[in-house]
Design a protein around this motif. Structure first.
Motif, PDB file in Angstrom:
ATOM      1  N   GLY A 196       0.842  -1.182   0.000  1.00  0.00           N
ATOM      2  CA  GLY A 196       0.000   0.000   0.000  1.00  0.00           C
ATOM      3  C   GLY A 196       0.878   1.233   0.000  1.00  0.00           C
ATOM      4  O   GLY A 196       2.019   1.210   0.455  1.00  0.00           O
ATOM      5  N   GLU A 197       0.355   2.302  -0.522  1.00  0.00           N
ATOM      6  CA  GLU A 197       1.021   3.586  -0.461  1.00  0.00           C
ATOM      7  C   GLU A 197      -0.100   4.607  -0.536  1.00  0.00           C
ATOM      8  O   GLU A 197      -1.220   4.270  -0.913  1.00  0.00           O
ATOM      9  CB  GLU A 197       1.978   3.757  -1.637  1.00  0.00           C
ATOM     10  N   ILE A 198       0.217   5.795  -0.126  1.00  0.00           N
ATOM     11  CA  ILE A 198      -0.808   6.839  -0.209  1.00  0.00           C
ATOM     12  C   ILE A 198      -0.369   7.848  -1.261  1.00  0.00           C
ATOM     13  O   ILE A 198       0.773   8.287  -1.268  1.00  0.00           O
ATOM     14  CB  ILE A 198      -1.004   7.512   1.171  1.00  0.00           C
ATOM     15  N   ILE A 199      -1.278   8.152  -2.150  1.00  0.00           N
ATOM     16  CA  ILE A 199      -0.978   9.140  -3.188  1.00  0.00           C
ATOM     17  C   ILE A 199      -1.756  10.411  -2.891  1.00  0.00           C
ATOM     18  O   ILE A 199      -2.993  10.413  -2.867  1.00  0.00           O
ATOM     19  CB  ILE A 199      -1.322   8.599  -4.578  1.00  0.00           C
ATOM     20  N   LEU A 200      -1.001  11.471  -2.622  1.00  0.00           N
ATOM     21  CA  LEU A 200      -1.616  12.764  -2.318  1.00  0.00           C
ATOM     22  C   LEU A 200      -1.669  13.572  -3.611  1.00  0.00           C
ATOM     23  O   LEU A 200      -0.657  13.768  -4.277  1.00  0.00           O
ATOM     24  CB  LEU A 200      -0.784  13.494  -1.254  1.00  0.00           C
ATOM     25  N   VAL A 253      -9.623   5.242 -10.298  1.00  0.00           N
ATOM     26  CA  VAL A 253      -9.200   6.190  -9.260  1.00  0.00           C
ATOM     27  C   VAL A 253      -7.735   5.954  -8.937  1.00  0.00           C
ATOM     28  O   VAL A 253      -7.345   4.854  -8.553  1.00  0.00           O
ATOM     29  CB  VAL A 253     -10.077   6.026  -7.998  1.00  0.00           C
ATOM     30  N   THR A 254      -6.921   6.992  -9.127  1.00  0.00           N
ATOM     31  CA  THR A 254      -5.480   6.827  -8.934  1.00  0.00           C
ATOM     32  C   THR A 254      -4.947   7.680  -7.794  1.00  0.00           C
ATOM     33  O   THR A 254      -3.753   7.724  -7.569  1.00  0.00           O
ATOM     34  CB  THR A 254      -4.712   7.203 -10.215  1.00  0.00           C
ATOM     35  N   ALA A 255      -5.810   8.394  -7.079  1.00  0.00           N
ATOM     36  CA  ALA A 255      -5.344   9.199  -5.957  1.00  0.00           C
ATOM     37  C   ALA A 255      -6.110   8.797  -4.705  1.00  0.00           C
ATOM     38  O   ALA A 255      -7.274   8.407  -4.777  1.00  0.00           O
ATOM     39  CB  ALA A 255      -5.542  10.682  -6.239  1.00  0.00           C
ATOM     40  N   ASP A 256      -5.430   8.898  -3.554  1.00  0.00           N
ATOM     41  CA  ASP A 256      -6.086   8.521  -2.304  1.00  0.00           C
ATOM     42  C   ASP A 256      -6.682   9.711  -1.586  1.00  0.00           C
ATOM     43  O   ASP A 256      -7.721   9.608  -0.956  1.00  0.00           O
ATOM     44  CB  ASP A 256      -5.056   7.855  -1.379  1.00  0.00           C
ATOM     45  N   VAL A 257      -5.979  10.831  -1.667  1.00  0.00           N
ATOM     46  CA  VAL A 257      -6.452  11.986  -0.909  1.00  0.00           C
ATOM     47  C   VAL A 257      -6.127  13.251  -1.705  1.00  0.00           C
ATOM     48  O   VAL A 257      -5.076  13.348  -2.323  1.00  0.00           O
ATOM     49  CB  VAL A 257      -5.834  11.998   0.522  1.00  0.00           C
ATOM     50  N   CYS A 258      -7.086  14.179  -1.741  1.00  0.00           N
ATOM     51  CA  CYS A 258      -6.913  15.394  -2.523  1.00  0.00           C
ATOM     52  C   CYS A 258      -6.717  16.576  -1.591  1.00  0.00           C
ATOM     53  O   CYS A 258      -7.447  16.730  -0.607  1.00  0.00           O
ATOM     54  CB  CYS A 258      -8.142  15.693  -3.379  1.00  0.00           C
ATOM     55  N   ASP A 259      -5.758  17.414  -1.912  1.00  0.00           N
ATOM     56  CA  ASP A 259      -5.540  18.651  -1.183  1.00  0.00           C
ATOM     57  C   ASP A 259      -6.473  19.699  -1.806  1.00  0.00           C
ATOM     58  O   ASP A 259      -6.055  20.506  -2.618  1.00  0.00           O
ATOM     59  CB  ASP A 259      -4.066  19.054  -1.334  1.00  0.00           C
ATOM     60  N   GLY A 260      -7.733  19.625  -1.431  1.00  0.00           N
ATOM     61  CA  GLY A 260      -8.732  20.457  -2.086  1.00  0.00           C
ATOM     62  C   GLY A 260      -9.290  21.526  -1.167  1.00  0.00           C
ATOM     63  O   GLY A 260      -8.648  21.941  -0.192  1.00  0.00           O
ATOM     64  N   ASP A 261     -10.480  21.974  -1.484  1.00  0.00           N
ATOM     65  CA  ASP A 261     -11.177  22.955  -0.663  1.00  0.00           C
ATOM     66  C   ASP A 261     -12.324  22.258   0.058  1.00  0.00           C
ATOM     67  O   ASP A 261     -12.866  21.273  -0.442  1.00  0.00           O
ATOM     68  CB  ASP A 261     -11.750  24.058  -1.560  1.00  0.00           C
ATOM     69  N   GLY A 288      -7.171   2.263  -0.051  1.00  0.00           N
ATOM     70  CA  GLY A 288      -8.118   1.775   0.948  1.00  0.00           C
ATOM     71  C   GLY A 288      -8.452   2.829   1.988  1.00  0.00           C
ATOM     72  O   GLY A 288      -7.686   3.756   2.236  1.00  0.00           O
ATOM     73  N   ARG A 289      -9.632   2.649   2.592  1.00  0.00           N
ATOM     74  CA  ARG A 289     -10.149   3.618   3.555  1.00  0.00           C
ATOM     75  C   ARG A 289      -9.293   3.738   4.800  1.00  0.00           C
ATOM     76  O   ARG A 289      -8.987   4.839   5.262  1.00  0.00           O
ATOM     77  CB  ARG A 289     -11.549   3.164   3.972  1.00  0.00           C
ATOM     78  N   GLU A 290      -8.881   2.577   5.307  1.00  0.00           N
ATOM     79  CA  GLU A 290      -8.188   2.562   6.584  1.00  0.00           C
ATOM     80  C   GLU A 290      -6.890   3.366   6.503  1.00  0.00           C
ATOM     81  O   GLU A 290      -6.612   4.214   7.360  1.00  0.00           O
ATOM     82  CB  GLU A 290      -7.892   1.100   6.940  1.00  0.00           C
ATOM     83  N   ALA A 291      -6.104   3.087   5.453  1.00  0.00           N
ATOM     84  CA  ALA A 291      -4.810   3.742   5.313  1.00  0.00           C
ATOM     85  C   ALA A 291      -4.960   5.246   5.120  1.00  0.00           C
ATOM     86  O   ALA A 291      -4.218   6.038   5.711  1.00  0.00           O
ATOM     87  CB  ALA A 291      -4.043   3.142   4.138  1.00  0.00           C
ATOM     88  N   VAL A 292      -5.931   5.644   4.313  1.00  0.00           N
ATOM     89  CA  VAL A 292      -6.046   7.068   4.014  1.00  0.00           C
ATOM     90  C   VAL A 292      -6.553   7.846   5.226  1.00  0.00           C
ATOM     91  O   VAL A 292      -6.139   8.987   5.467  1.00  0.00           O
ATOM     92  CB  VAL A 292      -6.880   7.305   2.741  1.00  0.00           C
ATOM     93  N   MET A 293      -7.415   7.231   6.020  1.00  0.00           N
ATOM     94  CA  MET A 293      -7.889   7.914   7.230  1.00  0.00           C
ATOM     95  C   MET A 293      -6.740   8.095   8.224  1.00  0.00           C
ATOM     96  O   MET A 293      -6.622   9.114   8.899  1.00  0.00           O
ATOM     97  CB  MET A 293      -9.031   7.124   7.884  1.00  0.00           C
ATOM     98  N   LYS A 294      -5.885   7.079   8.267  1.00  0.00           N
ATOM     99  CA  LYS A 294      -4.689   7.157   9.112  1.00  0.00           C
ATOM    100  C   LYS A 294      -3.815   8.336   8.648  1.00  0.00           C
ATOM    101  O   LYS A 294      -3.307   9.110   9.462  1.00  0.00           O
ATOM    102  CB  LYS A 294      -3.935   5.824   8.968  1.00  0.00           C
ATOM    103  N   PHE A 295      -3.691   8.449   7.332  1.00  0.00           N
ATOM    104  CA  PHE A 295      -2.890   9.547   6.771  1.00  0.00           C
ATOM    105  C   PHE A 295      -3.460  10.909   7.189  1.00  0.00           C
ATOM    106  O   PHE A 295      -2.746  11.805   7.610  1.00  0.00           O
ATOM    107  CB  PHE A 295      -2.840   9.442   5.244  1.00  0.00           C
ATOM    108  N   ILE A 296      -4.784  11.029   7.075  1.00  0.00           N
ATOM    109  CA  ILE A 296      -5.405  12.311   7.439  1.00  0.00           C
ATOM    110  C   ILE A 296      -5.183  12.595   8.923  1.00  0.00           C
ATOM    111  O   ILE A 296      -4.894  13.729   9.317  1.00  0.00           O
ATOM    112  CB  ILE A 296      -6.906  12.307   7.064  1.00  0.00           C
ATOM    113  N   ALA A 297      -5.279  11.521   9.745  1.00  0.00           N
ATOM    114  CA  ALA A 297      -5.064  11.712  11.188  1.00  0.00           C
ATOM    115  C   ALA A 297      -3.645  12.219  11.451  1.00  0.00           C
ATOM    116  O   ALA A 297      -3.449  13.115  12.276  1.00  0.00           O
ATOM    117  CB  ALA A 297      -5.327  10.396  11.926  1.00  0.00           C
TER     118      ALA A 297
END
Lengths: 369, 280
Positions: free
Chosen positions: A52-56, A104-112, A290-299
């Motif tokens: 797994g990896e997170i793509i911002l 879908v190729t990104a996990d989390v977006c630096d958006g508004d 995946g949800r778990e990893a990306v939520m961890k990233f946001i935390a």
């Protein structure tokens, strides 16, 4: 260097195969050994997680470096997962297209945060898991179902001290007053911030701004249209001011400090009535990590250290109250929600913008063009 | 019979490529077409909006006006340059061609910002004029429609020159000599012989410049100071920011159909491949 990259990719490939059951545990461990993945991390299950990896998905430039050092480093240390970047800019239309296409190729977006309202309602986003992400580590207004604000940027204006040194403009009413302050102005091209500024100039109380009266704001904006030019990027806004094209110009608040310091204070930012904008992390539906990893990233990105790191690197103000409290007195004037600034600034309402942004932007474009 | 086999096998050879074109190009294009009738709901609402919304008509009118003016200025200036190049000596012509190609190869973004440096309020020209005492306040050359026109004409001149140069170089010089020999003045020779002979080149250059101008995005966005909205930028906003994909698709279809109509018109006057010169 190439060898290292190759080995890393080999290990990641092997981890994928192992997870999918195409590769036995023994062979997987052998490949890990070959690739130099250390034994303790294998034992801790980290090499498996390396699949797994997170793509911002962010905006490139300095932000890549800043997100990498402020959030990527602690995130990788904690989870073993690398943080990678897509720097093409997660505009609403691109996120919608990505989710609709099923690729879908990104996990989390630096958006508004207003993107979270608009795209959440249309089913393009994963809801935020508030058992992992903390509602206490952001402003109470900015923990929404489909997005959480990590940092604040904002809209403020700067003026040329050589033009207005003795009697400087103090608020948006001065900015829109061409009789008292004749000269050129600049505003943001896609309506955000400009509508709020015009309404405050027209005498609307900051706490009574929303829902925005678009027509009233546009009347004010078209009144100074002949003396206004409009920018679409931060560097354009910067150039308009330092090249002397305008004597007062709207800027992204987090960039004001750099302009002021690089010009030895010739151009000054007015924080009074600045509009704080919640930048937010939002997750496209069906993100690959995946949800778990990306939520961890946001935390992780909510931590005090990560937020202070982003503040010193990008000038964007933390939303975590604990991080705001740790800002030094020297930095406080530049933090949009510091104790001294908080009473004189306005918080943007992402719900109004998420629901009405499309109509507002088009009405604005119609009025200025 | 043998020819038929050859033809069939020829088709078989290009079939994979043809398939690729259909999937990668025609597919997305059809998707745009489809979107214009189905988003946000099925029907003609995106097209009837043209009748209902004055702002859309104004957008198209501004685009049309700027493209027409750009075409006019680019072709007139390009005609002069091509004429000079045709009549210059070989060495001078090579140098002129090199200069033309250099400007042709410079990125549109670089040129746009260069114009701001030269023509801006604090730019070279305004500062020069002010220190010479000719003007007391800076003249607004850019961040308005004039700026957009300057930037676009500058970008488009090479596109006008190249087809014109081709047309002029193909003219047999003896025709002019014959005209003079028969007693025509130089002006008469130009207006009655030279100009009619270069007409296909003028038409090709005009259509080429006009069609390319329709898709301009960067130059109007920056030199227009946000106040000159052309259709390409509007489409991008509707796709990326306001998510009005139906409106964007309708405008894209409209532009595409107009361009195809213009190309059909152009093909009546000359070989398309020659005019487009491998770069479109």
């Amino acid at each position: 260097m190439h060898d290292k990259q190759f080995m890393r990719e080999t290990a990641v490939e092997a981890a994928h195969a192992f997870r999918a059951g195409r590769l036995g545990r023994r062979s997987f461990l052998a490949i890990c050994g070959l690739a130099g993945v250390t034994l303790p991390s294998v034992l801790a299950g980290r090499a498996e997680a390396a699949a797994g990896e997170i793509i911002l998905w962010n905006w490139g430039g300095q932000s890549e470096e800043c997100h990498g050092s402020a959030i990527g480093v602690p995130f990788t240390a904690e989870t073993g997962m690398p943080l990678r970047f897509d720097t093409s800019g997660p505009l609403q239309g691109k996120i919608k297209e990505m989710v609709d296409s099923g690729n879908v190729t990104a996990d989390v977006c630096d958006g508004d945060l207003f993107d979270a309202v608009a795209l959440g309602a249309s089913g393009h986003l994963e809801p935020i898991d508030y058992s992992v992400v903390s509602k206490e580590k952001t402003l109470p207004e900015y923990a929404l179902e489909f997005g959480v604000s990590i940092i604040l940027y904002g809209y403020a204006f700067m003026y040329d001290t050589e033009a207005w040194g003795e009697n400087p403009p103090r608020d948006w009413a001065d900015f829109f007053d061409l009789e008292k302050f004749p000269g050129q102005r600049s505003l943001y091209k896609w309506a955000n911030g400009a509508l709020e500024a015009a309404l405050m100039a027209d005498g609307v109380a900051p706490e009574a701004l929303y829902p925005l009266d678009i027509d009233r704001a546009l009347t004010r904006i078209t009144a100074i249209r002949d003396n206004t030019i409009y920018w679409g990027s931060g560097s354009e806004a910067h150039d308009m001011i330092v090249n002397g094209e305008v004597s007062m110009g709207m800027v992204w608040q987090n960039r004001g400090r750099a302009i002021e310091e690089r010009t030895n204070g010739r151009y000054r930012m007015v924080m009074n009535q600045a509009i704080a904008m919640p930048g937010a992390y939002i997750v496209p539906k069906g993100n690959p990590g995946g949800r778990e990893a990306v939520m961890k990233f946001i935390a992780v990105s909510q931590s005090v250290e990560a937020q202070l790191g982003l503040f010193s690197c990008l000038g964007m103000t933390p939303t975590n109250p604990e991080a705001i409290a740790r800002i030094t007195p020297g930095d406080a004037p530049w933090a949009i929600t510091s104790a001294e600034n908080r009473p004189r600034i306005v918080l943007n309402d992402p719900v109004w913008w998420g629901q009405n942004g499309d109509a507002a932007v088009n009405a604005f474009l119609e009025a200025i063009s | 019979m043998a020819a038929l086999t050859l033809r069939t096998s020829g088709w078989l050879l290009v079939l994979p490529l043809l398939g690729l074109v259909v999937v990668m190009f025609a597919g997305p294009l059809f998707n745009i077409f489809w979107l214009s009738f189905t988003d946000p709901g099925p029907g003609l609402s995106n097209y009837t909006a043209l009748a209902e919304r004055e702002s859309l008509r104004r957008l198209l009118w501004v685009t049309l006006r700027i493209c027409a003016l750009t075409t006019l200025f680019s072709v007139v200036l390009g005609y002069c340059i091509a004429y000079a190049m045709t009549h210059a000596g070989e060495g001078a012509r090579q140098k002129m061609l090199l200069l033309l190609l250099i400007s042709f190869w410079i990125s549109v973004l670089v040129r746009t910002f260069a114009w701001i440096m030269i023509l801006g309020r604090n730019g070279l020209l305004n500062n020069g004029l002010m220190s010479a005492g000719l003007i007391s306040a800076p003249l607004p050359f850019v961040r308005n429609e004039l700026g957009v026109l300057i930037g676009m004409v500058h970008y488009m001149i090479p596109y006008a020159v190249l087809p014109l140069l081709g047309a002029m170089r193909a003219i047999d010089g003896r025709v002019m000599a014959a005209s003079r020999n028969l007693g025509a003045s130089p002006a008469q020779t130009f207006w009655r012989i030279w100009l009619p002979l270069t007409k296909p080149g003028v038409i090709a250059a005009s259509l080429l410049v006009f069609i390319l101008s329709l898709g301009f995005y960067v130059t109007p966005a920056i030199l227009g100071g946000g106040k000159v909205l052309m259709v390409a930028e509007y489409i991008s906003v509707q796709v990326l920011i306001t998510l009005k994909w139906g409106t964007a698709a309708m405008l894209a279809v409209l532009i595409l159909v107009s361009v195809l109509a213009l190309l059909a018109l152009m093909s009546r006057f000359m070989k398309l491949s020659a005019a487009l010169g491998g770069r479109a």
